[in-house]
Design a protein around this motif. Structure first.
Motif, PDB file in Angstrom:
ATOM      1  N   SER A  48       1.241  -7.914  -3.435  1.00  0.00           N
ATOM      2  CA  SER A  48       0.379  -8.578  -2.461  1.00  0.00           C
ATOM      3  C   SER A  48       0.333 -10.080  -2.719  1.00  0.00           C
ATOM      4  N   TYR A  54       1.021  -6.820  -7.847  1.00  0.00           N
ATOM      5  CA  TYR A  54       1.956  -5.767  -7.470  1.00  0.00           C
ATOM      6  C   TYR A  54       2.383  -5.850  -6.012  1.00  0.00           C
ATOM      7  N   TYR A  94       0.838  -1.191   0.000  1.00  0.00           N
ATOM      8  CA  TYR A  94       0.000   0.000   0.000  1.00  0.00           C
ATOM      9  C   TYR A  94       0.878   1.247   0.000  1.00  0.00           C
ATOM     10  N   SER A 136      -3.535  -9.411  -6.296  1.00  0.00           N
ATOM     11  CA  SER A 136      -2.987  -8.524  -7.307  1.00  0.00           C
ATOM     12  C   SER A 136      -1.555  -8.934  -7.676  1.00  0.00           C
ATOM     13  N   SER A 164      -2.517  -0.850  -9.678  1.00  0.00           N
ATOM     14  CA  SER A 164      -1.745  -1.123  -8.467  1.00  0.00           C
ATOM     15  C   SER A 164      -2.112  -0.127  -7.383  1.00  0.00           C
ATOM     16  N   GLN A 165      -1.353  -0.160  -6.307  1.00  0.00           N
ATOM     17  CA  GLN A 165      -1.564   0.756  -5.201  1.00  0.00           C
ATOM     18  C   GLN A 165      -1.042   2.165  -5.496  1.00  0.00           C
ATOM     19  N   HIS A 209      -8.076   0.145  -6.108  1.00  0.00           N
ATOM     20  CA  HIS A 209      -7.672   0.254  -7.513  1.00  0.00           C
ATOM     21  C   HIS A 209      -8.437  -0.667  -8.455  1.00  0.00           C
ATOM     22  N   ASN A 213      -3.211  -1.956  -2.318  1.00  0.00           N
ATOM     23  CA  ASN A 213      -3.183  -3.032  -3.290  1.00  0.00           C
ATOM     24  C   ASN A 213      -4.114  -4.133  -2.770  1.00  0.00           C
TER      25      ASN A 213
END
Length: 262
Positions: free
Chosen positions: A102, A100, A35, A98, A58-59, A53, A94
């Protein structure tokens, strides 16, 4: 430190917890969510806006990342903007599953030492928002000003209103709907396309460079569906140059979206 673009370079942060129980009853031995935060948390921790998102995003919602790229809601989040970081503490989460950072199918299952891949347990929107609730608890945040999200992030905002109806003053779903009327068909179509992709190997595609080309083609088609050709028409009137520009946008996404294909 803020700069002329608003927030300056922002830091990617991480929350983790163990033995996270999913709605299905299965348990993730480890859960990690990445995050970003913007602004300052008030002493009573009641000035928080949670930002969620879209499906392939992504975050990174605001400020500049390590490569100098602005966030996807850069125009809305920052000092004096619609989501004013002089007033609000913004947490951009995030989501579970996901690509990115996580916990997701590309993550290593601590029980086996191998990537989950197609063996990653089924999870739901309830699980996604419950994981975000656990992250906010760890930050000392019990009540939100709002949950705001676009596209699939809007689904999350709606789900927050159902799962934790007393946890926020309001929700801000953007370019979305309470449910996806053609969601099952879209998932079925994607499954069929991936099944035919070279190097897919039933989801055990890790390290296979052939998947980069397939993912790039998939992203090009998605960008065109979202209107990228009209957006680039004035800058690239020549169709071949416009197509090359779209591919240049699509390939970096293909390399970053699923960490397992790098």
């Amino acid at each position: 430190m803020a700069n002329a673009r608003g927030l300056g370079v922002v830091e990617v942060k991480s929350f983790s917890t163990r033995n996270f129980r999913l709605e299905s009853g299965e348990v993730l031995p480890e859960l990690q969510l990445t995050y970003e935060t913007y602004g300052a948390l008030a002493p009573d921790a009641r000035n928080v806006v949670l930002v969620t998102h879209g499906y392939t995003s992504s975050q990174h919602a605001a400020g500049l990342d390590a490569n100098g790229e602005p966030g996807w809601w850069e125009g809305l989040i920052g000092p004096g903007k619609a989501i004013d970081t002089d007033k609000f503490f913004v947490v951009s989460s995030n989501m579970l599953g996901s690509s990115y950072g996580s916990t997701a199918p590309a993550s290593v299952n601590p029980k086996t030492g191998m990537r989950y891949g197609p063996d990653f347990p089924d999870y739901s929107l309830v699980d996604i928002v419950t994981a975000q609730r656990a992250m906010l608890d760890a930050l000392g945040v019990q009540h939100l000003v709002a949950v705001a999200g676009l596209s699939f992030g809007g689904y999350q905002a709606f789900q927050w209103g159902v799962t934790f109806p007393d946890a926020m003053r309001g929700i801000v779903p953007v370019v979305t709907a309470p449910n996806a009327t053609d969601g099952d068909r879209m998932v079925a179509d994607l499954r069929a396309r991936f099944a035919e992709a070279p190097g897919w190997n039933g989801g055990h595609h890790y390290g296979n460079a052939e998947m980069i080309g397939f993912m790039t083609e998939l992203r090009v088609a998605t960008l065109k569906r979202y209107g990228i050709e009209a957006e680039l028409a004035s800058r690239f009137p020549d169709p071949e140059k416009r197509e090359a520009a779209i591919n240049q946008l699509a390939e970096p996404w293909a390399r970053s979206f699923d960490r397992a294909v790098l």
